[in-house]
Every structure is written in structure tokens, then in C-alpha cells.
Design an enzyme around this catalytic site. Structure first.
Site, PDB file in Angstrom:
ATOM      1  N   CYS A 149     -10.913   3.582   0.432  1.00 42.84           N
ATOM      2  CA  CYS A 149      -9.454   3.730   0.589  1.00 42.84           C
ATOM      3  C   CYS A 149      -9.069   2.881   1.789  1.00 42.84           C
ATOM      4  CB  CYS A 149      -9.103   5.202   0.841  1.00 42.84           C
ATOM      5  SG  CYS A 149      -7.384   5.465   1.346  1.00 42.84           S
ATOM      6  N   HIS A 169      -6.859   3.097   3.911  1.00 39.61           N
ATOM      7  CA  HIS A 169      -6.502   3.824   5.140  1.00 39.61           C
ATOM      8  C   HIS A 169      -7.746   4.137   5.997  1.00 39.61           C
ATOM      9  CE1 HIS A 169      -2.626   4.652   3.187  1.00 39.61           C
ATOM     10  NE2 HIS A 169      -2.201   5.249   4.288  1.00 39.61           N
ATOM     11  N   CYS A 191      -4.528  -1.341  -1.909  1.00 39.51           N
ATOM     12  CA  CYS A 191      -4.676   0.095  -2.129  1.00 39.51           C
ATOM     13  C   CYS A 191      -5.660   0.278  -3.288  1.00 39.51           C
ATOM     14  CB  CYS A 191      -3.296   0.642  -2.500  1.00 39.51           C
ATOM     15  SG  CYS A 191      -3.280   2.358  -3.010  1.00 39.51           S
ATOM     16  N   ASN A 192      -6.767   0.954  -3.002  1.00 34.98           N
ATOM     17  CA  ASN A 192      -7.767   1.182  -4.059  1.00 34.98           C
ATOM     18  C   ASN A 192      -7.188   2.005  -5.199  1.00 34.98           C
ATOM     19  OD1 ASN A 192     -10.787   0.589  -2.771  1.00 34.98           O
ATOM     20  ND2 ASN A 192      -9.263   1.086  -1.243  1.00 34.98           N
ATOM     21  N   ASP A 231       0.876  -1.178   0.000  1.00 32.01           N
ATOM     22  CA  ASP A 231       0.000   0.000   0.000  1.00 32.01           C
ATOM     23  C   ASP A 231       0.910   1.224   0.000  1.00 32.01           C
ATOM     24  OD1 ASP A 231      -2.318   1.633   0.208  1.00 32.01           O
ATOM     25  OD2 ASP A 231      -2.029   1.798   2.364  1.00 32.01           O
TER      26      ASP A 231
HETATM   27  N1  DGL Z   1      -4.621   3.444   0.826  1.00 28.78           N
HETATM   28  C1  DGL Z   1      -4.733   3.818  -0.497  1.00 28.78           C
HETATM   29  C2  DGL Z   1      -6.067   3.518  -1.121  1.00 28.78           C
HETATM   30  O1  DGL Z   1      -6.677   2.551  -0.746  1.00 28.78           O
HETATM   31  C3  DGL Z   1      -4.062   5.039  -1.022  1.00 28.78           C
HETATM   32  C4  DGL Z   1      -4.225   6.293  -0.291  1.00 28.78           C
HETATM   33  C5  DGL Z   1      -3.258   7.319  -0.823  1.00 28.78           C
HETATM   34  O2  DGL Z   1      -2.060   7.056  -0.776  1.00 28.78           O
HETATM   35  O3  DGL Z   1      -3.706   8.370  -1.280  1.00 28.78           O
HETATM   36  O4  DGL Z   1      -6.509   4.212  -1.996  1.00 28.78           O
END
Ligand code: DGL
Length: 259
Positions: A183, A185, A73-74, A10
Site C-alpha cells: 500500500c 501509504h 495506489c495498489n 491516490d
Molecule cells: N494507498 C492506497 C494503496 O496503495 C490505498 C489505501 C486505502 O485508501 O485504503 O492501496
């Protein structure tokens, strides 16, 4: 090969929300997690850069003998997974916003999606959204600034609460009954989100679905680890390992590595 690790990456610590579900479902699998915190956030970056970073992470995981890669990570999934699948032989599991279950279950006919700019502007996201949300009011919101706060350990800060209030207001005005966390996170924001959202609004993310899909693909390729022992789980961070240690409650080795 079957006792080789599952590789997970990620843009930072967020994908550990996915790793947790994978580890819960497949405790005997060895895992290697890459937190590319130095390059976070991926969300505002363009497709080309997100793809370059995804390739870099994939190659490091493959150099560590990973048998399957979870793009936790999306943003990386929606922008780069097609190219990763076309380039490398191992199976890839991606994560996308859980629009389908929200669209199927909404009673108010309004759902909210909180995700990064990179995800919400991707072709893959639009294709999935168009497929399932006919006649449903979809309120999309870019979670600008949320990932940097999480990466800095400011998960429960007043700044976070203010941003969330601002981002959720248009969704509340539209009377959503489902909020999709697009996301990896954002599951760490659930306690704060619950203080901002009315009780009847359900929050959904894709962690469990990704873990189930990982298990199914390992089975399909005959790649399940036969060992009954608990797997080794190693975490590499190119940023501040303390934040990752906090999230993992110091239970696993977190190693600093430049990549
Ligand atoms: N955690 C990531 C996601 O699922 C990326 C977040 C990022 O780095 O902007 O999109």
C-alpha cells in the site's frame, strides 16, 4: 504534449511516496498529484466503487492535460487499472505489491504482505502471487485502520505501534525475512516498522520500480519533457491540506479542491 504534466492519484497522501521517487528520477517533469483524502480509505470499498473513484480522479487529471497517469495506489491499480486502460488513450502506470523480488530473495521461505483488503482480495493480486510464490509461505495481512491513522497525521502514534505489533506477530511467528508493503501509504510507517521488526527482516515497497517504469513508458511514447528546468509540482487535496503540507515539508503548493 511532452511538457504536459504527469498525473498521479491516490486515495490520499500515501501516493506521495511514489511521487517522491518519480520526482527524484525525473526532476524536470511537471507533475499534478491528487490526494482523494475525502474518500479514503479505498481499501475496504468494493471493486465497483474503487473503479468509480479511479475514473473520477483520472478525468480530473485528463482535464488538466496530463500526458500519462500513475495510479499511485495498489488498491486502485489491482481493482480498476484494466478498465482505465480500456477507456482512456493515455498510458497508465500502476503499482502492485512487490511480491516477485521478495519471493525470489527469501531465504526463510516465508514472506509477509501487508496491504489493504481491496488489494489482497483482487484477482490481479492473486494472479501475481500464484505466479511467483509456489512453495513459499505467504502471510497476508490486511492493514485495517492504518490508512485512516496516516491520513490523520498519527503516523508515529501509540495506536499505530499497537496495530503494527498485532499485524506483524503472525508474520514473525512464521519467520518471515521479507515484508512487502503493498500500500503506497505504508512507506511512511517504515521508521515504526523498524522498531517492531527484527533487524534481519527486509522491508520492500514498489516506489522505485514505479518510477523506473514511468521513465521507460515516457521514453517509449516519446513523452519525456525536453526542458532542463526543474518541473512544476502541484498537489491538490480534497481533505485537510495541512497533512499533505507536513509530508511535503511545505516545499510545494498544496491547493484545496473539491473533487
Ligand atoms: N494507498 C492506497 C494503496 O496503495 C490505498 C489505501 C486505502 O485508501 O485504503 O492501496
Amino acid at each position: 504534449m511532452s511538457n504536459s504534466p504527469i498525473g498521479i492519484f491516490d486515495s490520499g497522501i500515501g501516493g506521495t511516496s511514489i511521487w517522491k521517487e518519480i520526482h527524484k528520477l525525473l526532476p524536470n517533469e511537471n507533475t499534478i498529484y491528487l490526494a482523494d483524502s475525502v474518500h479514503a480509505p479505498y481499501g475496504p470499498k468494493g471493486k465497483k466503487r474503487i473503479t468509480e473513484l479511479s475514473i473520477k480522479n483520472t478525468e480530473l487529471l485528463l482535464a488538466n492535460n496530463c500526458k500519462l497517469i500513475v495510479v499511485a495506489c495498489n488498491t486502485a491499480t489491482t481493482n480498476a487499472i484494466k478498465q482505465l486502460r480500456n477507456t482512456y488513450d493515455v498510458p497508465f502506470i500502476g503499482i502492485e505489491p512487490a511480491i516477485k523480488p521478495a519471493a525470489l530473495q527469501t531465504k526463510s521461505n516465508a514472506i509477509g504482505i501487508l496491504a489493504t483488503k481491496g488489494t489482497l482480495s483482487s484477482e490481479l493480486f492473486h494472479r501475481t502471487s500464484d505466479l511467483y510464490t509456489n512453495g513459499i509461505n505467504v502471510i497476508e495481512q490486511v492493514g485495517e485502520g492504518l490508512v485512516p491513522l496516516i491520513e490523520n497525521g498519527q503516523i508515529a502514534s501509540p495506536e499505530m505501534e499497537n496495530l503494527l505489533k498485532e499485524y506483524l506477530q503472525p508474520m514473525l511467528d512464521a519467520k518471515i525475512d521479507y515484508l512487502v508493503l503493498g500500500c503506497s501509504h505504508y512507506p511512511y510507517l517504515i521508521p515504526t516498522l523498524k522498531t517492531v521488526l527484527p533487524k534481519h527482516v527486509k522491508i520492500i515497497d514498489s516506489g522505485i520500480a514505479v518510477a523506473r517504469q514511468t521513465k521507460a513508458v515516457l521514453d517509449r511514447h516519446n513523452l519525456r519533457n525536453a526542458s532542463q528546468e526543474n518541473g512544476n509540482c502541484t498537489f491538490y487535496s480534497n481533505g485537510n491540506p495541512d497533512i499533505l503540507n507536513d509530508i511535503l515539508q511545505n516545499k510545494y503548493p498544496v491547493l484545496k479542491l473539491d473533487f
